[in-house]
Design a protein around this motif. Structure first.
Motif, PDB file in Angstrom:
ATOM      1  N   ARG A  53      10.077   0.982 -10.724  1.00  0.00           N
ATOM      2  CA  ARG A  53      10.003   2.069  -9.698  1.00  0.00           C
ATOM      3  C   ARG A  53       8.556   2.601  -9.367  1.00  0.00           C
ATOM      4  O   ARG A  53       8.551   3.286  -8.398  1.00  0.00           O
ATOM      5  N   LEU A  54       7.761   2.395 -10.176  1.00  0.00           N
ATOM      6  CA  LEU A  54       6.265   3.116 -10.313  1.00  0.00           C
ATOM      7  C   LEU A  54       5.659   2.364  -9.343  1.00  0.00           C
ATOM      8  O   LEU A  54       5.017   2.611  -8.338  1.00  0.00           O
ATOM      9  N   LYS A  55       5.770   0.943  -9.236  1.00  0.00           N
ATOM     10  CA  LYS A  55       5.101  -0.007  -8.458  1.00  0.00           C
ATOM     11  C   LYS A  55       5.492   0.196  -7.136  1.00  0.00           C
ATOM     12  O   LYS A  55       4.723   0.028  -6.077  1.00  0.00           O
ATOM     13  N   SER A  56       6.832   0.490  -6.797  1.00  0.00           N
ATOM     14  CA  SER A  56       7.183   0.808  -5.404  1.00  0.00           C
ATOM     15  C   SER A  56       7.423   2.211  -4.993  1.00  0.00           C
ATOM     16  O   SER A  56       7.469   2.537  -3.854  1.00  0.00           O
ATOM     17  N   SER A  57       6.804   3.057  -5.640  1.00  0.00           N
ATOM     18  CA  SER A  57       6.585   4.325  -5.360  1.00  0.00           C
ATOM     19  C   SER A  57       5.289   4.500  -4.387  1.00  0.00           C
ATOM     20  O   SER A  57       4.643   3.517  -4.178  1.00  0.00           O
ATOM     21  N   ARG A  58       5.225   5.544  -3.893  1.00  0.00           N
ATOM     22  CA  ARG A  58       3.961   5.939  -2.836  1.00  0.00           C
ATOM     23  C   ARG A  58       2.448   5.931  -3.636  1.00  0.00           C
ATOM     24  O   ARG A  58       1.829   5.270  -3.152  1.00  0.00           O
ATOM     25  N   VAL A  59       2.603   6.301  -4.992  1.00  0.00           N
ATOM     26  CA  VAL A  59       1.267   6.454  -5.544  1.00  0.00           C
ATOM     27  C   VAL A  59       1.076   4.886  -5.965  1.00  0.00           C
ATOM     28  O   VAL A  59      -0.101   4.628  -5.890  1.00  0.00           O
ATOM     29  N   GLY A  60       2.032   3.968  -6.287  1.00  0.00           N
ATOM     30  CA  GLY A  60       1.861   2.717  -6.536  1.00  0.00           C
ATOM     31  C   GLY A  60       1.374   1.903  -5.536  1.00  0.00           C
ATOM     32  O   GLY A  60       0.287   1.162  -5.167  1.00  0.00           O
ATOM     33  N   VAL A  61       1.927   2.017  -4.204  1.00  0.00           N
ATOM     34  CA  VAL A  61       1.815   1.471  -2.828  1.00  0.00           C
ATOM     35  C   VAL A  61       0.367   1.847  -2.559  1.00  0.00           C
ATOM     36  O   VAL A  61      -0.633   0.875  -2.205  1.00  0.00           O
ATOM     37  N   TRP A  62      -0.080   3.472  -2.584  1.00  0.00           N
ATOM     38  CA  TRP A  62      -1.583   3.703  -2.335  1.00  0.00           C
ATOM     39  C   TRP A  62      -2.418   2.948  -3.190  1.00  0.00           C
ATOM     40  O   TRP A  62      -3.705   2.504  -2.738  1.00  0.00           O
ATOM     41  N   CYS A  63      -2.306   2.738  -4.447  1.00  0.00           N
ATOM     42  CA  CYS A  63      -3.239   2.197  -5.515  1.00  0.00           C
ATOM     43  C   CYS A  63      -3.574   0.705  -5.113  1.00  0.00           C
ATOM     44  O   CYS A  63      -4.583   0.371  -5.123  1.00  0.00           O
ATOM     45  N   ARG A  64      -2.315   0.049  -4.785  1.00  0.00           N
ATOM     46  CA  ARG A  64      -2.477  -1.295  -4.500  1.00  0.00           C
ATOM     47  C   ARG A  64      -3.177  -1.624  -3.144  1.00  0.00           C
ATOM     48  O   ARG A  64      -4.085  -2.550  -3.061  1.00  0.00           O
ATOM     49  N   GLY A  65      -3.033  -0.482  -2.225  1.00  0.00           N
ATOM     50  CA  GLY A  65      -3.702  -0.668  -0.932  1.00  0.00           C
ATOM     51  C   GLY A  65      -5.277  -0.345  -1.144  1.00  0.00           C
ATOM     52  O   GLY A  65      -6.061  -1.192  -0.520  1.00  0.00           O
ATOM     53  N   LEU A  66      -5.460   0.431  -1.918  1.00  0.00           N
ATOM     54  CA  LEU A  66      -6.993   0.974  -2.226  1.00  0.00           C
ATOM     55  C   LEU A  66      -7.737  -0.379  -2.970  1.00  0.00           C
ATOM     56  O   LEU A  66      -8.626  -0.627  -2.374  1.00  0.00           O
ATOM     57  N   LEU A  67      -7.119  -0.774  -3.812  1.00  0.00           N
ATOM     58  CA  LEU A  67      -7.578  -1.960  -4.535  1.00  0.00           C
ATOM     59  C   LEU A  67      -7.861  -3.126  -3.661  1.00  0.00           C
ATOM     60  O   LEU A  67      -8.799  -3.960  -3.596  1.00  0.00           O
ATOM     61  N   GLY A  68      -6.848  -3.342  -2.957  1.00  0.00           N
ATOM     62  CA  GLY A  68      -6.956  -4.371  -1.652  1.00  0.00           C
ATOM     63  C   GLY A  68      -8.172  -4.169  -0.877  1.00  0.00           C
ATOM     64  O   GLY A  68      -8.875  -5.235  -0.457  1.00  0.00           O
ATOM     65  N   ASP A  69      -8.174  -2.975  -0.307  1.00  0.00           N
ATOM     66  CA  ASP A  69      -9.423  -2.723   0.391  1.00  0.00           C
ATOM     67  C   ASP A  69     -10.660  -2.866  -0.124  1.00  0.00           C
ATOM     68  O   ASP A  69     -11.598  -3.399   0.351  1.00  0.00           O
ATOM     69  N   TYR A  70     -10.734  -2.510  -1.467  1.00  0.00           N
ATOM     70  CA  TYR A  70     -12.139  -2.778  -2.191  1.00  0.00           C
ATOM     71  C   TYR A  70     -12.387  -4.387  -2.081  1.00  0.00           C
ATOM     72  O   TYR A  70     -13.702  -4.880  -2.366  1.00  0.00           O
ATOM     73  N   LYS A  71     -11.317  -4.858  -2.583  1.00  0.00           N
ATOM     74  CA  LYS A  71     -11.251  -6.601  -2.815  1.00  0.00           C
ATOM     75  C   LYS A  71     -12.009  -7.130  -1.449  1.00  0.00           C
ATOM     76  O   LYS A  71     -12.950  -7.772  -1.486  1.00  0.00           O
TER      77      LYS A  71
END
Length: 252
Positions: free
Chosen positions: A26-44
């Motif tokens: 549920r945390l991974k699919s939440s807005r905060v989790g999606v935002w963190c995964r997108g941020l890490l992807g952008d840095y990568k």
């Protein structure tokens, strides 16, 4: 009875484990989790593009690295307020060792003004990250005067460039260093001389060699020659403990 208790515990443990997994999902699919995964992807992706761009344009990457390294070096060597006070004390001691007739009026006036403002508590230090400035204020902040405590009467930032007394950069306070140039030469002694005599130039190599030769000769011992006339008319010259006959024969 015991079997039912064990079964209840196993069910509660399984439910707790299932709840933990569900909470993580549920945390991974939440807005905060999606935002963190997108941020890490952008840095990568940005790091990957930077490495690819550095390989394709090495000169541009070298310029950027040099700018970043220079900025970091300026930040590390940025002088602080303690270094300014130390330099001011050292320059004041250097001038105190000289006679007032010898020290430079420009150097002495600048240092005495800084010391006077420091004793009055009107010197302020401001760090800009890669550089620092020392400026003067109108009043000591610990003063109980109304002009010193009223914020409406404080000095605006637009007047700060006119109040700057020194600039610190690359580990040195440049204005103080410039004012202390030729601090042991009094310009007032030479202002009445003609321009031809007031202007000086560096000696040439031949003049320097001649001056050194004359200096070495001045350190030699003085030689005295005494003439003595014997009974037979032979004249001898005594030089450094030796007697040289007129005929050219030397005897001691």
């Amino acid at each position: 009875m015991a079997a039912s208790c064990v079964l209840r515990r196993l069910c509660s443990t399984a439910a707790a484990a299932q709840g933990k997994g569900t909470r993580w999902e549920r945390l991974k699919s939440s807005r905060v989790g999606v935002w963190c995964r997108g941020l890490l992807g952008d840095y990568k992706e940005a790091c990957r593009e930077a490495i690819v761009g550095a390989r394709e344009r090495p000169f541009k990457a070298s310029v950027y690295m040099a700018l970043l390294g220079g900025t970091y070096a300026c930040y590390r060597t940025n002088p602080d307020n303690t270094s300014f006070q130390t330099d001011l004390l050292e320059t004041s001691n250097k001038l105190a060792l000289l006679s007032p007739w010898i020290r430079s009026g420009t150097s002495d006036g600048h240092v005495q003004n800084l010391v006077k403002l420091g004793n009055e508590g009107r010197l302020r230090y401001l760090s800009l990250g890669v550089a620092s400035v020392t400026y003067v204020v109108s009043f000591d902040p610990e003063s109980s005067l109304y002009e010193a405590q009223c914020s409406a009467l404080s000095v605006p930032w637009a007047e700060l460039p006119g109040r700057v007394l020194d600039v610190g950069f690359a580990g040195r306070w440049w204005v103080l260093h410039h004012k202390m140039k030729d601090y042991d030469i009094n310009e007032e002694e030479f202002k009445h001389l003609p321009p031809a005599l007031a202007a000086t130039s560096a000696p040439s190599a031949q003049e320097t060699a001649q001056n050194e030769r004359l200096h070495r000769e001045s350190l030699k011992a003085l030689v005295m020659e005494v003439e003595e006339e014997k009974a037979d008319g032979v004249v001898s010259i005594q030089k450094e403990g030796e007697i040289v006959a007129a005929g050219g024969e030397r005897s001691t």
